[in-house]
Structure formats: structure tokens, C-alpha cells
Design an enzyme around this catalytic site. Structure first.
Site, mmCIF file in Angstrom:
data_model
loop_
_atom_site.group_PDB
_atom_site.id
_atom_site.type_symbol
_atom_site.label_atom_id
_atom_site.label_comp_id
_atom_site.label_asym_id
_atom_site.label_seq_id
_atom_site.Cartn_x
_atom_site.Cartn_y
_atom_site.Cartn_z
ATOM 1 N N GLU A 209 -6.958 -6.423 -6.385
ATOM 2 C CA GLU A 209 -6.565 -5.499 -5.320
ATOM 3 C C GLU A 209 -7.556 -4.340 -5.248
ATOM 4 O O GLU A 209 -8.037 -3.861 -6.282
ATOM 5 C CB GLU A 209 -5.160 -4.946 -5.573
ATOM 6 C CG GLU A 209 -4.082 -6.001 -5.579
ATOM 7 C CD GLU A 209 -2.704 -5.453 -5.893
ATOM 8 O OE1 GLU A 209 -1.734 -6.217 -5.783
ATOM 9 O OE2 GLU A 209 -2.610 -4.261 -6.260
ATOM 10 N N LYS A 211 -8.936 -0.711 -5.188
ATOM 11 C CA LYS A 211 -8.476 0.540 -5.810
ATOM 12 C C LYS A 211 -8.834 1.703 -4.895
ATOM 13 O O LYS A 211 -10.002 2.020 -4.699
ATOM 14 C CB LYS A 211 -9.110 0.735 -7.190
ATOM 15 C CG LYS A 211 -8.519 1.913 -7.941
ATOM 16 C CD LYS A 211 -9.124 2.083 -9.312
ATOM 17 C CE LYS A 211 -8.340 3.107 -10.120
ATOM 18 N NZ LYS A 211 -8.161 4.402 -9.411
ATOM 19 N N ARG A 216 -1.169 8.689 -5.657
ATOM 20 C CA ARG A 216 -0.185 7.669 -6.015
ATOM 21 C C ARG A 216 1.179 8.098 -5.501
ATOM 22 O O ARG A 216 1.625 9.239 -5.728
ATOM 23 C CB ARG A 216 -0.160 7.525 -7.548
ATOM 24 C CG ARG A 216 0.726 6.390 -8.072
ATOM 25 C CD ARG A 216 0.003 5.071 -8.022
ATOM 26 N NE ARG A 216 0.776 4.014 -8.667
ATOM 27 C CZ ARG A 216 0.583 3.607 -9.913
ATOM 28 N NH1 ARG A 216 -0.346 4.182 -10.668
ATOM 29 N NH2 ARG A 216 1.304 2.612 -10.408
ATOM 30 N N GLU A 260 -0.470 3.907 -2.643
ATOM 31 C CA GLU A 260 -1.388 5.042 -2.520
ATOM 32 C C GLU A 260 -1.348 5.553 -1.090
ATOM 33 O O GLU A 260 -1.310 4.769 -0.133
ATOM 34 C CB GLU A 260 -2.821 4.632 -2.848
ATOM 35 C CG GLU A 260 -3.065 4.230 -4.280
ATOM 36 C CD GLU A 260 -3.487 5.404 -5.154
ATOM 37 O OE1 GLU A 260 -3.953 6.427 -4.613
ATOM 38 O OE2 GLU A 260 -3.344 5.279 -6.387
ATOM 39 N N PHE A 300 1.310 -1.596 -3.002
ATOM 40 C CA PHE A 300 0.849 -2.720 -3.817
ATOM 41 C C PHE A 300 1.900 -3.259 -4.780
ATOM 42 O O PHE A 300 1.636 -4.222 -5.495
ATOM 43 C CB PHE A 300 -0.415 -2.356 -4.602
ATOM 44 C CG PHE A 300 -0.331 -1.071 -5.384
ATOM 45 C CD1 PHE A 300 0.470 -0.953 -6.510
ATOM 46 C CD2 PHE A 300 -1.085 0.023 -5.007
ATOM 47 C CE1 PHE A 300 0.534 0.219 -7.233
ATOM 48 C CE2 PHE A 300 -1.044 1.206 -5.732
ATOM 49 C CZ PHE A 300 -0.237 1.305 -6.847
#
Length: 516
Positions: A209, A211, A216, A260, A300
Site C-alpha cells: 500500500e 504510504k 493518521r 490518512e 486502509f
């Protein structure tokens, strides 16, 4: 409980590298604490103040009074005093905070002063991390470590679990469960230098995935009620109306998701991290801020969906749940592969798009809240440059008497930010320094001092080079070039290398000049 007892435990934990000894000493301290004192004990032995912002810093540690001869400070009184200091505001508050802190230090013994200084500076290195506290709570209460760990995971904090376990035993732990609206600590990723080593940790096939370098967010929804929490479990719901509306549009009744939030430019590339942080931190004119700097959401993971807790399910099942209810535009780019070439190409795609790299995730691992294990492994490019030490600060806590925090600069041969042939400062770091390195640089930098060595910060002649690793650059109005290093840490000193061969500011800026 006397503050002296906690300061003594802190010193003993810091003095040993033996894990079992650390756990036993922490457990002893917890056993002696009253239920009211346990949260303070956990915070202080974790190296933190319960008041996250007190307005105190290194400047408050100058010109300290001599220590008291006998310990008299009560732990609760110290915590209360820091609360009073944190609440001071308005004209004259800076002076008032320092005066109150100085008065507190005057009542503290030498070990207590060391701990107070370390708590204020954030430089209290004693090794009492959450994993040790988990074992210490289990030992102090004679409860299974697995049960304590799960309760801490669900509570999001050590302190309430420690208090409940010490007061009520097994029944106290049973009170902690996954609840929509109550945040849990985010799962963390370990690091690997290559996709091959990441795959060795996670197993293959694995999920790759992108980043993102955002904030967050853990988002909880029950009906139309949406709550948004940061990595530190702060509630920022009222500041993010655009994220709230995006989550309300999802076809669910109850939901807990992890992701995020990031500010992107018109070209789809990330804006400087400070733009995202400023947006999330803004408390006034929130609607205008959302219009000026809209945030994009990339989810995610899914911990709960419509009555089903998924936190203990494998990563593949949680991903399937996320895919069912979250559209592509709100999900982090992801692929599953066992091919190193495919993973490397995906890594390059993330970097080309302006993002940090990849997180490679096990398909079988559960969501281990608050833990940094092998289930998730981050893969980022690391930059290593030779920079010149321009100044240094005396350490505190374990580093009292050592020159610790280094001021780092790059060469500025063309004089873009000062005289030609000079240096431009890019930030400070005390990360990565071993005890041997501290001893060596304490002696060496005193030889290079360009001023009195008894002041807190000492300018030094720009002659000593250090090899510095960092993750990138970020905009910063504090420094002449308007950039600072991100997550800088020292690899080694380079006394063999002249300052004239250190890297230049242009080489630093060429890495990933922040886009606007």
C-alpha cells in the site's frame, strides 16, 4: 506517594539493560502507587508529562537552583503544579511559568531534578516503553500478559488498564472492549531497507500500500454520528467537516476505519506536510479552512463494520470489508503480490506521485493496536548526507554532563543564505547517538567551542562533519533556507572528512523540494 520513589525507579530502569530487571522495578513502583497515583506513575516512567504542553522548554532548565537535601515532594503535588503551569496564559505567562518551575526545582533533590528536567525537555531516556509496562502490570497484578496486552490495545492507554487491573484484577480487564466511539491505539509498522526484507517479515503474498505523509486518522461512525481521532487519540472531529461528510456518505450503520488525511495540490501531489498539519490543528474558521485546504481521505483498514468486530481477523478479511463499503477514491492504492519486481515498481509509482513509499502488510496478521511488529513493514527511501556541526546543546536526564543536541548545517558555497562559503542550518538532532559517541563528541566539541562552554547552547567552529540519515525535508520558517530535515539521526562522526567536502544546500533541496 513521594515523587522520589518514581525518580529512583526511573534511574534504576535507565541504569540497566536487563529487561527482567526493568519489569520488576516498574512492577514494584506500580504496587506501591495508590489508584489515584497510577496514571501519573505510568506517564512519568514513560518519560511524559500528563499535560502535553506546558510552555516549558530548554530555556527553563538554565540557571537552576541547588537541589534540596531531603525528598519531600508528593507525586500528586508535582502533577498538580505542572497542571497549573500549563494553564498559565497571557502577558507575563512565560516568566510566571519559569518562576513556578524554578520554585518546584528548588524543592527537588538531585535525582528528582534530573527527572523533572528530563520530563520537561522530552529527553528522559529510561527504556520504559509500553511493552515493558504491559509486562510490569501483569507482574504487579499476577494476571496473564496476553489479557493485559489486549486490554491496553482496546483502551488505547496503559494508565487506565493499570489502574483497573491493580484495583479489580480480572474483572477490571474485562471492562475493556472494542467500542464504536472509543479510540484504540493505531497499529504501527516496523521498517525494512528493501522489499525483499519486508517480504521476509510479512510472508508472501503480501499487500503493498502507498504510504502517505499525512495525519493518521481513526474514524468511528454510529448512524450519523462521526468521531475522528488522531494517532495520539485526540478528538479532531470538529476541525474536519469535509472528512465527516465523506464518511457519512458511506453505506454503513456502524464503522471503525483507519487511514490518512492529507492535503493535495491541484496536480494531485502532496502539499508540504505543514499544510496538512496546520489544517488539522486549526480550531477557528473551520469551514473556511476546509475550503482553502481541503483534505483527501485514504483509508486502509477496517476494525469494525455493522456490528462485526474485525480487529482479530486477518488482514485479508479486513481489506475485503473495507473494499465492500469504501469506494476506490477513498482507499489507499493497494496491490497484493509475491513478486519483488512488481512491489518495486509500485514503490517507484508511489515516490513518483510524491508520496513516502510503501507499507507492506501480512495478509494473515490481526490488527495489533499500539504494536510495531512484523505484520506491517514500511519501506521508504532514506537519505544519508554529510553535514557540518554548527553548534551543540548540553543534555539533560541521562545525558546530563554530555554535549547532546547537535545543530546541523549544509555548505552554502554561493552565499544564497549568508556569506559565500558559509553554512546554512537545517535543524537539530540528538537521535542515534550511542554512549561512546556522546563521550567522544563531548570532548571534541568543547575543543571546537566558539564561545563559553558553560552556556546551554554552544556555537562551535564549523569543522566537524557528521554522517546524518533523514527521511526528507520539510518547509520551516525557522531556518534561513526555509527547510528543515525530517527525522534526522546521527550515523557516525566523520573527523576524517573536511567540512569543505560536506554536502551543499542545493543537494539537500534537490531531494524532494516541497511542492506548493
Amino acid at each position: 506517594m513521594l515523587f522520589h520513589e518514581v525518580a529512583s525507579a526511573s534511574a534504576e530502569v535507565a541504569a540497566t539493560s536487563r529487561r527482567l530487571v526493568k519489569v520488576e522495578r516498574l512492577a514494584e513502583c506500580l504496587r506501591r502507587a495508590t489508584p489515584e497515583d497510577v496514571p501519573i506513575v505510568v506517564a512519568y516512567l514513560s518519560g511524559e508529562l500528563r499535560q502535553r504542553r506546558t510552555g516549558l522548554g530548554y530555556a527553563a532548565l538554565r540557571d537552576l537552583p541547588p537541589p534540596a537535601d531531603e525528598p519531600t515532594l508528593e507525586l500528586a503535588a508535582v502533577d498538580e503544579e505542572f497542571g497549573t503551569i500549563a494553564d498559565l496564559s497571557g502577558p507575563g505567562s512565560t516568566t510566571a511559568r519559569r518562576e513556578r518551575f524554578t520554585a518546584l526545582m528548588a524543592r527537588a533533590t538531585e535525582p528528582e531534578q534530573r527527572m523533572l528536567a528530563g520530563l520537561v525537555s522530552g529527553d528522559l531516556r529510561q527504556g520504559a516503553l509500553d511493552g515493558l509496562f504491559t509486562e510490569a502490570v501483569a507482574k504487579a497484578t499476577e494476571l496473564p500478559s496476553a489479557d493485559v496486552r489486549r486490554a491496553i490495545m482496546l483502551a488505547g492507554q496503559v494508565a487506565p488498564v493499570a489502574s483497573a487491573a491493580l484495583a479489580h484484577g480480572t474483572k477490571g480487564l474485562a471492562a475493556f472492549a472494542l467500542m464504536v466511539g472509543s479510540p484504540v491505539r493505531p497499529m504501527l509498522a516496523s521498517s525494512a531497507p528493501s522489499a525483499e526484507e519486508a517480504f521476509a517479515k510479512t510472508g508472501v503474498p503480501a499487500a503493498c500500500e502507498w504510504k502517505h505523509d499525512g495525519i493518521r486518522v481513526q474514524i468511528h461512525r454510529s448512524g450519523d454520528d462521526v468521531s475522528i481521532f488522531t494517532r495520539t487519540l485526540d478528538d479532531v472531529t470538529d476541525r474536519l467537516p469535509d472528512i465527516v461528510e465523506a464518511v457519512r456518505a458511506l453505506p454503513v450503520s456502524t464503522l471503525i476505519v483507519d487511514g490518512e488525511a492529507i492535503a493535495l495540490g491541484s496536480d494531485g501531489r502532496p502539499l508540504p506536510f505543514q499544510r496538512t498539519a496546520s489544517r488539522v490543528g486549526r480550531r477557528s474558521d473551520v469551514a473556511a479552512a476546509a475550503t482553502e485546504t481541503p483534505l483527501s481521505l485514504f483509508l486502509f483498514d477496517c476494525l469494525h463494520l455493522d456490528g462485526d468486530d474485525l480487529i482479530s481477523e486477518p488482514g485479508s478479511k479486513r481489506a475485503e470489508a473495507l473494499h465492500r463499503v469504501v469506494p476506490d477514491a477513498l482507499r489507499t492504492p493497494r496491490l497484493v503480490t509475491d513478486d519483488l519486481g512488481v512491489a518495486t515498481d509500485f514503490f517507484d509509482e508511489a515516490l513518483t506521485a510524491g508520496h513516502e513509499g510503501l507499507v507492506i502488510k501480512s495478509l494473515s496478521a490481526p490488527y495489533e493496536a499500539g504494536r510495531r511488529g512484523a505484520g506491517w513493514v514500511k519501506l521508504k527511501p532514506h537519505h544519508t548526507f554529510d553535514l557540518v556541526i554548527l553548534g551543540v546543546e548540553w543534555g539533560s536526564g541521562r545525558r546530563t554532563g554530555k554535549l547532546s543536541n547537535l545543530h546541523l548545517g549544509a555548505r552554502d558555497p554561493d552565499g544564497r543564505y549568508g556569506p559565500p562559503g558559509g553554512f546554512v542550518m537545517l535543524g537539530k538532532t540528538f537521535k542515534g547517538l550511542t554512549d561512546e559517541m556522546l563521550d567522544w563528541q563531548t570532548e571534541k566539541l568543547q575543543e571546537l567551542a566558539d564561545g563559553p562552554v558553560d552556556q546551554w547552547a554552544i556555537p562551535v567552529r564549523p569543522e566537524l562533519v557528521a554522517e546524518i540519515a533523514f527521511d526528507g525535508v520539510q518547509t520551516s520558517p525557522r531556518y534561513p533556507a526555509k527547510v528543515a530535515l525530517r527525522f534526522a539521526r546521527v550515523i557516525r562522526h566523520r573527523p576524517d572528512k573536511p567540512a569543505a567536502e560536506a554536502n551543499t544546500i542545493d543537494e539537500i533541496l534537490a531531494i524532494n523540494t516541497p511542492s506548493e
